[in-house]
Design an enzyme around this catalytic site. Structure first.
Site, PDB file in Angstrom:
ATOM      1  N   LYS A  43       0.857  -1.195   0.000  1.00 50.54           N
ATOM      2  CA  LYS A  43       0.000   0.000   0.000  1.00 50.54           C
ATOM      3  C   LYS A  43       0.885   1.235   0.000  1.00 50.54           C
ATOM      4  CE  LYS A  43      -4.067   1.568   2.635  1.00 50.54           C
ATOM      5  NZ  LYS A  43      -4.932   1.235   3.799  1.00 50.54           N
ATOM      6  N   SER A 103      -9.589   0.935   2.881  1.00 49.31           N
ATOM      7  CA  SER A 103      -8.813   1.825   2.066  1.00 49.31           C
ATOM      8  C   SER A 103      -7.685   1.139   1.289  1.00 49.31           C
ATOM      9  CB  SER A 103      -8.220   2.947   2.907  1.00 49.31           C
ATOM     10  OG  SER A 103      -7.352   2.437   3.871  1.00 49.31           O
ATOM     11  N   SER A 161      -9.617  -1.631   6.982  1.00 46.34           N
ATOM     12  CA  SER A 161      -9.097  -1.403   5.635  1.00 46.34           C
ATOM     13  C   SER A 161      -8.287  -2.527   5.013  1.00 46.34           C
ATOM     14  CB  SER A 161      -8.271  -0.115   5.618  1.00 46.34           C
ATOM     15  OG  SER A 161      -9.113   0.990   5.861  1.00 46.34           O
TER      16      SER A 161
END
Lengths: 465, 73
Positions: free
Chosen positions: A81, A157, A181
């Protein structure tokens, strides 16, 4: 090889590589080619570290050729990420504002640890701005899309992390989980996801969101990959003040031990409301697979979720206060407005929420005296459409963005380890179930997940295969 | 806890913006006020919990550096 290289799990690639049936360079080139072909559709990657990946792969091939012992993830490609520092890459954290930052000077510890285990870094992954998101949308870098249906959201996310792993663009991806997330994209994209005990995997070298709740963890298409990743990454790091010691033995050691003797209950009450029939049907299937007969309610879950919400708003606002004052126009408006509201909230609310957190932890840990695990839905629905703003839950029209994490948020509130396991809904889309265990018991959660995987109840694979 | 009216939330947002030097142009106002409404509604779930005077907020700070790792939130 009977399948495309990109369809293999990380542990499978490591095994095939160790046997000499394929080179690390071949594995890496296959994944880079897949990224070139598919990334525009799924919106997973924001930076591709191709040169670094090929160099690492060549070094691994040399290591194998020289007869050196190979580490457990040797040859397995991973991506992270884009709030995780990669040396030489700007840590975007899904934002426009961070584009002005200098590139990271060193890799985050989680990257160093996975590379020490032999994994090959492919690049940085798309995410919701500053991690304040459950959808996978990003107005600056483009949305992540669900590989199972490109018209649907990946979840967030860690949207790029979900999309990349589900599309076969990496064998393991790292996401972050503050309120859900990792678990939300794992659920919507049909992946296994691990949110470990708070502090188990170091967060140093990552752009934060809510220090009270931030976790880093893996998403993958197999339970063994989660276990290998956890064993590689877990352990103290002096730069993370909440970091804790790794377990006494690797979690992979007990992965095949089955469920005999484990006391498991299904969560009712809050976790049996406000979900679609698909969400509860998935829990039914997992309950049958784990021979769960008991349903139990945790106390005060609604209040726990509310307190998590308030702490998130206030800590997030505190982190971004200067940016809100000087660069408000550069935020995603939905993130901006939530953070501005957070900056206005009374400090006493945040303190009371933290007091309630300790109280709620005590109540839940009491229940773990007589249970080893609980199961609950991961998301209230399968993946909504990418631009869908609301959905219907129990006859109420509710915003998607704030409510995709309604089942995940109360659990990460107190830092419990969770494995999200992928099931298949009647509408053909993936949907996840959470396996929740006591702090430090990732081994039990993974062992249960492995049982479900072995029995064909939880299943993951590259979308469309 | 009684939830404030929309008008009170709007006034609160304006006052907070003025006092705390936070931007609040008209285009931001609907989103900010909507989030404040949600926050007021949610906070009612735990603000009235009687946790006792001795309740410690998590995390607990330790004066000695490094000892805070022993405390789990």
């Amino acid at each position: 090889m009977s399948r495309p290289i990109t369809a293999y799990a990380a542990y499978e690639l490591a095994s095939i590589f160790a046997r000499g049936d394929i080179s690390a360079l071949e594995i890496t080139r296959a994944h880079l080619a897949a990224i070139a072909e598919r990334n525009a559709d799924v919106g997973a990657y924001t930076a591709i570290t191709a040169e670094r990946a090929l160099k690492t792969a060549a070094q691994l091939d040399d290591k194998r050729a020289s007869g050196e012992a190979l580490p457990p993830l040797a040859g397995a490609p991973f991506a992270v990420k884009n709030l995780i520092d990669i040396a030489g890459v700007t840590t975007l954290a899904g934002s426009r504002i961070n584009r002005d930052h200098a590139p990271a000077s060193v890799d985050a510890p989680v990257i160093r640890r996975l590379e020490a285990a032999g994994a090959i870094l492919l690049g940085a992954l798309n995410m919701g701005e500053y991690a304040y998101d459950f959808t996978g949308r990003n107005c600056h870098d483009g949305n992540a899309h669900n590989p199972h249906d490109l018209a649907r959201m990946s979840g967030g996310s860690s949207g790029g992390s979900g999309a990349a792993a589900a599309a076969g663009l990496a064998a393991i991806t790292l996401g972050s989980d503050t309120n859900g997330s990792i678990r939300v994209p794992a659920s919507l994209c049909g992946l296994f996801g691990l949110k470990a005990t708070y502090g188990a995997i170091p967060r140093s070298g990552t752009f934060p969101f809510v220090a009270s709740f931030d976790h880093i963890g893996p998403l993958a298409r197999s339970v063994r990959d989660l276990a290998l990743s956890f064993d590689a990454m877990a352990g103290l790091d002096s730069d993370d003040p909440v970091s804790i010691a790794a377990p006494n033995q690797p979690v992979t050691a007990t992965l095949e031990d089955g469920i005999s003797g484990l006391r498991i209950a299904r969560l009712g009450g809050y976790f049996a409301r406000m979900g679609s029939p698909e969400a509860f049907a998935a829990v039914d299937v997992v309950a049958r697979g784990l021979r769960v007969t008991e349903t139990l309610e945790w106390p005060e879950v609604e209040a726990a979720r509310a307190a998590a919400f308030i702490i998130t708003m206030t800590e997030g606002a505190a982190l971004h206060l200067d940016r809100l004052k000087t660069r408000a126009a550069d935020f995603d408006p939905e993130v901006r407005d939530r953070l501005l509201a957070g900056a206005m909230l009374p400090g006493v609310w945040a303190v009371q929420a933290q007091k309630f957190r300790r109280h709620f932890r005590a109540k839940v840990l009491e229940l773990f005296r007589h249970h080893d695990a609980f199961i609950a839905p991961a998301t209230p629905t399968t993946a909504p459409l990418v631009d869908q703003k609301t959905f219907m839950l129990d006859g109420q029209e509710l915003p998607v963005r704030a409510n995709l994490g309604l089942f995940t948020q109360p659990i990460s509130f107190i830092g419990l380890p969770v494995v999200a396991v992928p099931c298949r809904a009647a509408n053909g889309l993936p949907i996840g179930v959470q396996i929740i265990t006591a702090p430090g018991r990732e081994d039990t959660a993974l062992r249960l997940a492995r049982t479900l995987e072995r029995d064909g109840i939880a299943h993951s694979g590259v979308a469309g295969t | 806890m009684r939830l404030p009216s929309a008008a009170k939330i709007s006034a609160f947002a304006q006052s907070a913006s003025d006092a705390l030097d936070l931007p609040l142009p008209e285009t931001y106002r609907p989103g900010v006020e909507a989030n404040l409404s949600v926050a007021f509604r949610l906070s009612a779930h735990f603000l009235d919990s009687d946790l006792g005077d001795e309740a410690e907020p998590a995390p607990v700070f330790h004066a000695m550096s490094g000892s805070s790792r022993q405390e789990q939130p």
